[in-house]
Design a protein around this motif. Structure first.
Motif, PDB file in Angstrom:
ATOM      1  N   ILE A  16     -17.559 -17.755  -6.498  1.00  0.00           N
ATOM      2  CA  ILE A  16     -18.833 -17.119  -6.690  1.00  0.00           C
ATOM      3  C   ILE A  16     -18.942 -15.648  -6.518  1.00  0.00           C
ATOM      4  O   ILE A  16     -19.320 -14.940  -7.643  1.00  0.00           O
ATOM      5  CB  ILE A  16     -20.186 -17.767  -5.638  1.00  0.00           C
ATOM      6  CG1 ILE A  16     -20.313 -19.117  -6.260  1.00  0.00           C
ATOM      7  CG2 ILE A  16     -21.430 -16.831  -6.147  1.00  0.00           C
ATOM      8  CD1 ILE A  16     -21.091 -19.750  -5.354  1.00  0.00           C
ATOM      9  N   PRO A  17     -18.327 -14.733  -5.584  1.00  0.00           N
ATOM     10  CA  PRO A  17     -18.273 -13.439  -5.776  1.00  0.00           C
ATOM     11  C   PRO A  17     -17.363 -12.974  -6.914  1.00  0.00           C
ATOM     12  O   PRO A  17     -17.636 -12.106  -7.556  1.00  0.00           O
ATOM     13  CB  PRO A  17     -17.556 -13.032  -4.561  1.00  0.00           C
ATOM     14  CG  PRO A  17     -17.897 -14.284  -3.677  1.00  0.00           C
ATOM     15  CD  PRO A  17     -17.834 -15.479  -4.471  1.00  0.00           C
ATOM     16  N   ASP A  20     -19.444 -12.877 -10.040  1.00  0.00           N
ATOM     17  CA  ASP A  20     -20.310 -11.803 -10.094  1.00  0.00           C
ATOM     18  C   ASP A  20     -19.801 -10.567 -10.424  1.00  0.00           C
ATOM     19  O   ASP A  20     -20.193  -9.981 -11.243  1.00  0.00           O
ATOM     20  CB  ASP A  20     -20.881 -11.976  -8.497  1.00  0.00           C
ATOM     21  CG  ASP A  20     -21.785 -12.985  -8.335  1.00  0.00           C
ATOM     22  OD1 ASP A  20     -22.444 -13.705  -9.299  1.00  0.00           O
ATOM     23  OD2 ASP A  20     -22.286 -13.183  -7.108  1.00  0.00           O
ATOM     24  N   ILE A  21     -18.485 -10.433  -9.979  1.00  0.00           N
ATOM     25  CA  ILE A  21     -17.866  -9.177 -10.376  1.00  0.00           C
ATOM     26  C   ILE A  21     -17.334  -9.266 -11.684  1.00  0.00           C
ATOM     27  O   ILE A  21     -17.532  -8.237 -12.408  1.00  0.00           O
ATOM     28  CB  ILE A  21     -16.656  -8.916  -9.401  1.00  0.00           C
ATOM     29  CG1 ILE A  21     -17.185  -8.704  -7.970  1.00  0.00           C
ATOM     30  CG2 ILE A  21     -15.838  -7.709  -9.876  1.00  0.00           C
ATOM     31  CD1 ILE A  21     -16.164  -8.505  -6.960  1.00  0.00           C
ATOM     32  N   LEU A  23     -19.126 -10.689 -14.208  1.00  0.00           N
ATOM     33  CA  LEU A  23     -20.389 -10.448 -15.115  1.00  0.00           C
ATOM     34  C   LEU A  23     -20.668  -8.886 -15.057  1.00  0.00           C
ATOM     35  O   LEU A  23     -20.995  -8.442 -15.970  1.00  0.00           O
ATOM     36  CB  LEU A  23     -21.389 -11.125 -14.494  1.00  0.00           C
ATOM     37  CG  LEU A  23     -21.311 -12.692 -14.760  1.00  0.00           C
ATOM     38  CD1 LEU A  23     -22.211 -13.538 -14.089  1.00  0.00           C
ATOM     39  CD2 LEU A  23     -21.493 -13.056 -16.381  1.00  0.00           C
ATOM     40  N   VAL A  24     -20.485  -8.239 -13.799  1.00  0.00           N
ATOM     41  CA  VAL A  24     -20.785  -6.683 -13.544  1.00  0.00           C
ATOM     42  C   VAL A  24     -20.055  -6.031 -14.709  1.00  0.00           C
ATOM     43  O   VAL A  24     -20.280  -5.222 -15.191  1.00  0.00           O
ATOM     44  CB  VAL A  24     -20.831  -6.233 -12.321  1.00  0.00           C
ATOM     45  CG1 VAL A  24     -21.021  -4.902 -12.214  1.00  0.00           C
ATOM     46  CG2 VAL A  24     -21.919  -6.821 -11.460  1.00  0.00           C
TER      47      VAL A  24
END
Length: 144
Positions: A16-17, A20-21, A23-24
């Motif tokens: 998950i992290p 997230d990175i 996607l950023v």
């Protein structure tokens, strides 16, 4: 003291992290990328051909006078009705459906007179109609 070796939990990889990175980073790349090359469109515009218009082998010239009289191929038509126009156009076209009707109307001719010629051509089965124009000044009148 507890020296017992217990079962170890296997390490768990949490994605998950990481997602997230990613996607950023993806959002950053989308916002900072220039699309100047992609927005250019190649447009092929039509080109006007300046050749002389083709000569139609079969033309019937219908002249409409300012007084409502008609002439077909320089022969004055006796009647001014749509039926007499239809008969005269059929005779002038000699049953050739490819005949082009050229309407040459006086500037002072009524609109209904021109519509009568178009209706007569439709009734005679002649669908190719064109209008004669002048290339002189916008307000110049032709001499009779």
């Amino acid at each position: 003291m507890n020296f017992r070796r217990g079962e170890r939990d296997e390490p768990e990889i949490n994605l998950i992290p990481f997602i997230d990175i990613l996607l950023v980073v993806l959002i950053f790349l989308v916002l900072t990328t220039t699309y100047s090359k992609f927005t250019e469109l190649k447009v092929n515009l039509p080109v006007a051909d300046a050749q002389a218009p083709k000569q139609n082998p079969r033309e019937v010239i219908v002249a409409v006078g300012s007084d409502g009289r008609y002439s077909i191929n320089r022969q004055v038509l006796e009647g001014a009705s749509v039926e007499s126009l239809t008969r005269a156009l059929t005779t002038a076209a000699q049953d050739n459906r490819e005949t082009v009707i050229v309407i040459s109307a006086d500037a002072a001719a009524t609109h209904q007179s021109v519509i009568n010629v178009m209706d007569a051509a439709r009734r005679a089965g002649l669908v190719q109609i064109t209008f004669a124009t002048q290339q002189t000044g916008a307000f110049a009148r032709a001499k009779p």
